[in-house]
Design an enzyme around this catalytic site. Structure first.
Site, PDB file in Angstrom:
ATOM      1  N   ASP A 406       0.837  -1.183   0.000  1.00  0.00           N
ATOM      2  CA  ASP A 406       0.000   0.000   0.000  1.00  0.00           C
ATOM      3  C   ASP A 406       0.887   1.253   0.000  1.00  0.00           C
ATOM      4  O   ASP A 406       1.853   1.336   0.760  1.00  0.00           O
ATOM      5  CB  ASP A 406      -0.888  -0.031   1.247  1.00  0.00           C
ATOM      6  CG  ASP A 406      -1.859   1.128   1.313  1.00  0.00           C
ATOM      7  OD1 ASP A 406      -2.695   1.238   0.411  1.00  0.00           O
ATOM      8  OD2 ASP A 406      -1.775   1.916   2.277  1.00  0.00           O
ATOM      9  N   GLU A 435       1.532   0.166  -4.979  1.00  0.00           N
ATOM     10  CA  GLU A 435       1.094   1.464  -5.470  1.00  0.00           C
ATOM     11  C   GLU A 435       2.306   2.386  -5.554  1.00  0.00           C
ATOM     12  O   GLU A 435       2.786   2.885  -4.541  1.00  0.00           O
ATOM     13  CB  GLU A 435       0.052   2.066  -4.526  1.00  0.00           C
ATOM     14  CG  GLU A 435      -1.258   1.299  -4.494  1.00  0.00           C
ATOM     15  CD  GLU A 435      -2.248   1.930  -3.522  1.00  0.00           C
ATOM     16  OE1 GLU A 435      -3.379   2.215  -3.930  1.00  0.00           O
ATOM     17  OE2 GLU A 435      -1.885   2.125  -2.346  1.00  0.00           O
TER      18      GLU A 435
END
Length: 702
Positions: A406, A435
């Protein structure tokens, strides 16, 4: 500047003092510090500065040697005093040289004869260990050792005893759990004396090697969402057990794990399964949350266990989940949140060594690239080691197959590379991706694990937002269309996206391109299309759903599907359902049944991808040589791909018009959701909003 009088050690020879102007007008001519033994160290004022907000800042030289871990009080000329807090000093090279401890014996080491407790806390003045066992609650003082270690050995059988740590640091006591121990009680209220030797972990299941990341088909799912729909035959909904539960009902209704197995995907990517703070584990029906708010990075989430009061139960149940997936031929990737925490003040590592584990500057400002008020700092050696060891432990104990990070762009790329290296030692085909957004953290841009630095991370993938924005349209503005929902002016951009991100140099390898149009964040594709294509019928929207799924599944790179994307999942137009109850987030199998043609399309497209290596090219060079594009009327995208003797042609038509394609060779129709072509033909009909996939003879390539 939260109280009237504050002091911080920023280095071994520097103390910064902040005095409110409401406190003796912020003025003092002299300062000194005193330790817990009443020994005085003089200070010299180096500078004085008036600050906004009504404070005066003093930078003081320390005219003596500090003993890290000692408790110091600063006195001003009025004999007013404040505890000296360990501030930026924990970020200095001298602190690292003096206290780095890279051994693997931290935490709780249990044997029937004795249990040893060890934690790292150089700045702590004292640490007490508070036990709870058989109605007794003895308290032991841990002994300070070299390198900032506090240790204690208890010579009795403490199996299943509860314990917490009482930490005296910066002039205050705070209670916390053991951050190195994987065994916790409900809501992380206490740690539990246990050992993996006492846990019944299932045998590991071997899987054929994954030769390339482009052979993967990722499917993102939530432990809770998959089995939350009532009446689908699952006896333990919303749990690790329920996720892989199968019986006559689930098989007949094709729900839960039975349904996932039927899709043909290769990897399940699970939303966070490690301890998060936004769900009361004792009252799971009251709260809902995806879990992107870590409390303990090594303890599994108790709300997913059938008994959160049993510290080994969640471990055994999760390990069996992974085993069941492997037995079904499915690999398991975990979503890890290493960029921020739920509550910095109560985070166990922060309690032990304040400020060390978080990005901060010399003025005490904390990085906020995650927009959560704190960003984890993975560059200090003990922080780096903690998270590396955590990753190794997860792979070794639970046999998982990949990590998705994340907000990976907040972390530094060298750290991500180290994780990839260590995990691939354990599993050569281990996947690492995340990400790669360029987040505004204190990590310099050239060090961020962001997409712009992808060339520095040879074995790390990135979510391809270029693909998302081109295919489905703007993620921020629902009115703006992409190619799949009718904006044919994007046809050339869509072509480069089908090339795995290497045709426009977004990536240097297709194995890094995680291609997607929907994930847990933001609106689902169905909800997006209901706005930007609001005048179209349900039938057309279903065709558009299949068209977007086809672009994802047939593109070069790594395809990623969000659970329910294969049938048009809705979240009732919510763009962020992270805490909005099961009603908005559960997998609705009745909607799945209503949109079964999209499911059938998706399954067949998955089968085609897996059966044809031309859709799974592994290098930039292969793509440059073996991928070609044409257009029909500048609206229909014609995508030609080959690998050795495998040659396919795909037609994507996002318009309401009917088109045809004349081939000099007979083509075999592999997929046609317009259902208007015979199995073999030289004349290809391309229905509105539809996709046609053909197998072609190699002679046609030249």
């Amino acid at each position: 500047m939260q109280t009237v009088y504050e002091a911080y050690f920023d280095d071994y020879d520097c103390l910064k003092v902040y005095m409110s102007n409401n406190f003796f007008n912020g003025q003092s001519r002299i300062f000194h510090i005193k330790d817990s033994k009443d020994q005085i160290i003089p200070l010299r004022i180096q500078s004085k500065q008036d600050l906004p907000g009504g404070y005066t800042k003093y930078v003081l030289s320390i005219l003596g040697d500090l003993d890290i871990g000692e408790e110091y009080v600063v006195y001003d000329e009025h004999c007013q005093r404040a505890f000296c807090q360990y501030g930026h000093i924990v970020k200095t090279q001298r602190f690292n040289d003096e206290f780095t401890y890279l051994y693997s014996d931290l935490g709780c080491q249990y044997t029937p004869d004795r249990t040893t407790f060890k934690v790292w806390s150089p700045v702590a003045h004292k640490i007490l260990l508070k036990l709870s066992m058989n109605g007794q609650e003895p308290i032991y003082e841990m002994l300070r050792q070299a390198k900032g270690i506090f240790a204690l050995e208890v010579n009795q059988d403490l199996l299943n005893a509860h314990y917490t740590l009482m930490v005296r640091v910066n002039g205050a006591w705070q209670e916390t759990v053991d951050p190195y121990n994987c065994f916790c009680g409900p809501n992380t209220q206490y740690s539990v004396v246990q050992s993996f030797d006492q846990v019944s972990l299932p045998p590991k299941v071997s899987l054929p090697p994954l030769d390339s990341n482009t052979d993967a088909i990722l499917y993102e799912a939530s432990i809770r969402d998959l089995s939350a729909d009532p009446g689908i035959g699952i006896q333990h909904p919303k749990t690790f057990v329920g996720f892989v539960e199968e019986n006559l009902t689930t098989r007949s209704l094709n729900t839960g794990f039975s349904y996932i197995k039927s899709l043909g995907v290769t990897h399940i990517q699970l939303l966070p399964v490690f301890d998060f703070g936004s769900v009361d584990e004792m009252h799971t029906k009251i709260f809902y949350n995806w879990g992107y708010d870590p409390v303990h990075h090594r303890c599994l989430e108790g709300s997913y266990s059938t008994d959160c009061t049993n510290a080994t139960c969640r471990i055994e149940e999760f390990a069996k989940l992974v085993q069941a997936c492997h037995q079904a031929g499915l690999r398991v990737n975990l979503d890890l949140v290493f960029n921020h925490v739920y509550n910095k003040a109560t985070y166990p590592l922060e309690v032990l060594v304040p400020n060390y584990y978080f990005l901060m500057d010399t003025e005490g400002n904390f990085s906020n690239g995650s927009f959560c008020g704190n960003d984890i700092d993975t560059q200090p050696p003990m922080a780096r080691q903690y998270f590396l060891d955590t990753c190794r432990m997860i792979v070794e104990r639970y046999d998982v197959d990949g990590f998705r990070f994340d907000l990976m762009g907040i972390l530094d790329y060298t750290f991500i590379n180290e994780i990839a290296k260590e995990c691939r030692k354990l599993k050569p085909d281990f996947m690492i991706y995340g990400e790669g957004w360029n987040m505004p953290s204190f990590v310099s841009e050239d060090l961020r694990a962001s997409m712009q630095n992808q060339y520095k991370m040879p074995n790390v993938g990135h979510f391809n937002d270029r693909f998302r924005e081109t295919c489905r349209g703007s993620n921020g503005d629902l009115e703006i269309k992409g190619y799949s929902n009718g904006e044919t002016s994007l046809i050339n951009m869509m072509e480069t996206c089908l090339g795995g991100g290497v045709l426009n140099d977004l990536f240097d390898s297709p194995q890094k391109a995680i291609n997607y149009v929907e994930c847990h964040d933001n609106h689902t594709l169905w909800d997006k299309n209901q706005v930007c294509c609001q005048n179209e019928s349900r039938g057309i929207l279903m065709l558009r759903q299949s068209l977007a799924n086809a672009l994802v599944l047939l593109a070069q790179g790594v395809p990623f599907l969000h659970c329910g994307q294969e049938f048009g999942r809705t979240k009732y137009n919510l763009d962020n359902s992270y805490n909005r109850s099961d009603h908005y987030n559960h997998i609705d199998y009745s909607l799945r049944n209503k949109h079964m043609p999209v499911v059938v399309d998706t399954k067949l497209l998955i089968k085609i991808r897996k059966g044809h290596p031309c859709f799974r090219l592994r290098t930039k060079e292969e793509i440059l040589e073996n991928v070609r594009f044409e257009e029909i009327d500048q609206k229909v995208l014609v995508y030609k791909v080959k690998k050795d003797q495998d040659f396919c042609i795909c037609f994507f038509n996002p318009t309401m018009q009917h088109y045809t394609y004349q081939s000099s060779e007979e083509l075999e129709i592999l997929f046609d959701n317009g259902n208007i072509n015979s199995q073999y033909s030289c004349f290809i009909n391309i229905a509105p909003y539809c996709v046609v996939v053909c197998k072609a003879p190699m002679a046609f390539w030249s």
